[in-house]
Design a protein around this motif. Sequence first.
Motif, PDB file in Angstrom:
ATOM      1  N   THR A 294       0.838  -1.207   0.000  1.00  9.78           N
ATOM      2  CA  THR A 294       0.000   0.000   0.000  1.00  9.78           C
ATOM      3  C   THR A 294       0.868   1.250   0.000  1.00  9.78           C
ATOM      4  N   ILE A 295       1.945   1.227   0.764  1.00 11.27           N
ATOM      5  CA  ILE A 295       2.869   2.365   0.800  1.00 11.27           C
ATOM      6  C   ILE A 295       3.521   2.554  -0.564  1.00 11.27           C
ATOM      7  N   ILE A 296       3.924   1.462  -1.215  1.00 11.75           N
ATOM      8  CA  ILE A 296       4.530   1.553  -2.546  1.00 11.75           C
ATOM      9  C   ILE A 296       3.540   2.153  -3.542  1.00 11.75           C
ATOM     10  N   VAL A 297       2.294   1.702  -3.508  1.00 13.50           N
ATOM     11  CA  VAL A 297       1.265   2.237  -4.411  1.00 13.50           C
ATOM     12  C   VAL A 297       1.080   3.732  -4.179  1.00 13.50           C
ATOM     13  N   SER A 298       0.990   4.143  -2.920  1.00 17.48           N
ATOM     14  CA  SER A 298       0.766   5.566  -2.622  1.00 17.48           C
ATOM     15  C   SER A 298       1.959   6.422  -3.036  1.00 17.48           C
ATOM     16  N   LEU A 299       3.176   5.928  -2.801  1.00 18.07           N
ATOM     17  CA  LEU A 299       4.368   6.691  -3.193  1.00 18.07           C
ATOM     18  C   LEU A 299       4.475   6.813  -4.709  1.00 18.07           C
ATOM     19  N   LEU A 300       4.231   5.724  -5.420  1.00 21.18           N
ATOM     20  CA  LEU A 300       4.299   5.779  -6.886  1.00 21.18           C
ATOM     21  C   LEU A 300       3.257   6.735  -7.452  1.00 21.18           C
ATOM     22  N   ALA A 301       2.049   6.705  -6.896  1.00 14.49           N
ATOM     23  CA  ALA A 301       0.991   7.603  -7.380  1.00 14.49           C
ATOM     24  C   ALA A 301       1.350   9.057  -7.107  1.00 14.49           C
ATOM     25  N   THR A 302       1.785   9.342  -5.894  1.00 11.41           N
ATOM     26  CA  THR A 302       2.108  10.728  -5.521  1.00 11.41           C
ATOM     27  C   THR A 302       3.312  11.244  -6.293  1.00 11.41           C
ATOM     28  N   LEU A 303       4.388  10.465  -6.331  1.00 11.68           N
ATOM     29  CA  LEU A 303       5.598  10.925  -7.013  1.00 11.68           C
ATOM     30  C   LEU A 303       5.407  10.974  -8.526  1.00 11.68           C
ATOM     31  N   GLY A 304       4.589  10.075  -9.074  1.00  9.64           N
ATOM     32  CA  GLY A 304       4.292  10.121 -10.501  1.00  9.64           C
ATOM     33  C   GLY A 304       3.561  11.400 -10.887  1.00  9.64           C
ATOM     34  N   VAL A 305       2.571  11.774 -10.090  1.00 13.15           N
ATOM     35  CA  VAL A 305       1.836  13.016 -10.360  1.00 13.15           C
ATOM     36  C   VAL A 305       2.764  14.213 -10.203  1.00 13.15           C
ATOM     37  N   LEU A 306       3.612  14.195  -9.173  1.00 10.51           N
ATOM     38  CA  LEU A 306       4.563  15.296  -8.979  1.00 10.51           C
ATOM     39  C   LEU A 306       5.480  15.430 -10.189  1.00 10.51           C
ATOM     40  N   LEU A 307       5.963  14.315 -10.708  1.00 12.10           N
ATOM     41  CA  LEU A 307       6.820  14.342 -11.896  1.00 12.10           C
ATOM     42  C   LEU A 307       6.064  14.883 -13.101  1.00 12.10           C
ATOM     43  N   GLU A 308       4.809  14.506 -13.248  1.00 15.64           N
ATOM     44  CA  GLU A 308       3.996  15.035 -14.351  1.00 15.64           C
ATOM     45  C   GLU A 308       3.830  16.547 -14.239  1.00 15.64           C
TER      46      GLU A 308
ATOM     47  N   VAL B 131       8.625  13.713 -22.347  1.00 13.73           N
ATOM     48  CA  VAL B 131       9.103  12.421 -21.861  1.00 13.73           C
ATOM     49  C   VAL B 131       9.069  12.395 -20.329  1.00 13.73           C
ATOM     50  N   ALA B 132       9.403  13.515 -19.690  1.00 17.07           N
ATOM     51  CA  ALA B 132       9.309  13.598 -18.222  1.00 17.07           C
ATOM     52  C   ALA B 132       7.861  13.380 -17.778  1.00 17.07           C
ATOM     53  N   VAL B 133       6.933  13.995 -18.509  1.00 19.73           N
ATOM     54  CA  VAL B 133       5.509  13.809 -18.198  1.00 19.73           C
ATOM     55  C   VAL B 133       5.116  12.342 -18.401  1.00 19.73           C
ATOM     56  N   TYR B 134       5.569  11.737 -19.502  1.00 14.61           N
ATOM     57  CA  TYR B 134       5.211  10.344 -19.780  1.00 14.61           C
ATOM     58  C   TYR B 134       5.794   9.398 -18.732  1.00 14.61           C
ATOM     59  N   PHE B 135       6.990   9.724 -18.231  1.00 12.23           N
ATOM     60  CA  PHE B 135       7.575   8.900 -17.179  1.00 12.23           C
ATOM     61  C   PHE B 135       6.712   8.977 -15.917  1.00 12.23           C
ATOM     62  N   GLY B 136       6.190  10.183 -15.636  1.00  5.34           N
ATOM     63  CA  GLY B 136       5.269  10.332 -14.507  1.00  5.34           C
ATOM     64  C   GLY B 136       4.001   9.522 -14.712  1.00  5.34           C
ATOM     65  N   VAL B 137       3.473   9.548 -15.936  1.00  8.15           N
ATOM     66  CA  VAL B 137       2.282   8.751 -16.248  1.00  8.15           C
ATOM     67  C   VAL B 137       2.592   7.265 -16.070  1.00  8.15           C
ATOM     68  N   SER B 138       3.772   6.841 -16.511  1.00  9.19           N
ATOM     69  CA  SER B 138       4.170   5.441 -16.359  1.00  9.19           C
ATOM     70  C   SER B 138       4.286   5.054 -14.888  1.00  9.19           C
ATOM     71  N   THR B 139       4.774   5.973 -14.073  1.00 10.64           N
ATOM     72  CA  THR B 139       4.894   5.711 -12.644  1.00 10.64           C
ATOM     73  C   THR B 139       3.516   5.542 -12.015  1.00 10.64           C
ATOM     74  N   VAL B 140       2.580   6.411 -12.387  1.00  4.70           N
ATOM     75  CA  VAL B 140       1.208   6.288 -11.882  1.00  4.70           C
ATOM     76  C   VAL B 140       0.577   4.995 -12.393  1.00  4.70           C
ATOM     77  N   ALA B 141       0.864   4.646 -13.656  1.00  8.86           N
ATOM     78  CA  ALA B 141       0.328   3.396 -14.214  1.00  8.86           C
ATOM     79  C   ALA B 141       0.866   2.188 -13.451  1.00  8.86           C
ATOM     80  N   ALA B 142       2.155   2.211 -13.097  1.00 11.94           N
ATOM     81  CA  ALA B 142       2.728   1.116 -12.304  1.00 11.94           C
ATOM     82  C   ALA B 142       2.032   1.030 -10.951  1.00 11.94           C
ATOM     83  N   SER B 143       1.739   2.194 -10.377  1.00  8.45           N
ATOM     84  CA  SER B 143       1.011   2.242  -9.105  1.00  8.45           C
ATOM     85  C   SER B 143      -0.364   1.605  -9.246  1.00  8.45           C
TER      86      SER B 143
END
Length: 197
Positions: A19-33, A58-70
């Motif tokens: 759950t912590i991994i999911v929340s961190l990936l979602a938050t940091l992915g949005v921040l990167l976007e 590409v930075a935005v897409y990496f953020g989207v990918s991070t949220v998708a992984a989450s």
Amino acid sequence: MYLKQRIINSVLPNPQTLTIIVSLLATLGVLLELLGGIWDASSHAVRAPEQFWSIQHVAVYFGVSTVAASSILGFLMLHKKIIIGKSKTAIKIIILGSILQIAAGYGDSVSHDLFGIDGLISWSHQPLELGLVLSSIGGYLLLSHRKNDFFKKLVPVSIFTVLMSSCWLAFSLSLFVSAIPVCTLVYEIFSSGCAVL
């Protein structure tokens, strides 16, 4: 069957860690976007050439990918029924936000191919921004329920992502009713203007 489940349970981290991994990936992915979006806007200010596959995008897409992984990890947790309560709702919100972002990102790619550079208002930008808001809210909800002091310190970052993504969406939606006065002020920054597709 029992042995297979024991092996899966021994390999996977516990639900709290997942759950912590999911929340961190979602938050940091949005921040990167958000940071990639600001970087993209600043490149408009210096009138850098615009391409769909620019480093800012590409930075935005990496953020989207991070949220998708989450959201994929969250979906697996839901599917395995190892999460309950409010966390379950938060993960569903992240998944919905991720789906919106991916679909809108694909739509934005098609839009760039068909129509060239678009403006702030387009049929693909606002769903993407709504996906940002939903993913950031889901990440915040997951982080805010954690008891660990370290993760409690990340709640302000999560709140920041919710506020910034909400402001971004609110600004874009305000252009529907106030496009001419607002676009006149930001036209120099977004050299493509505020065209509506």
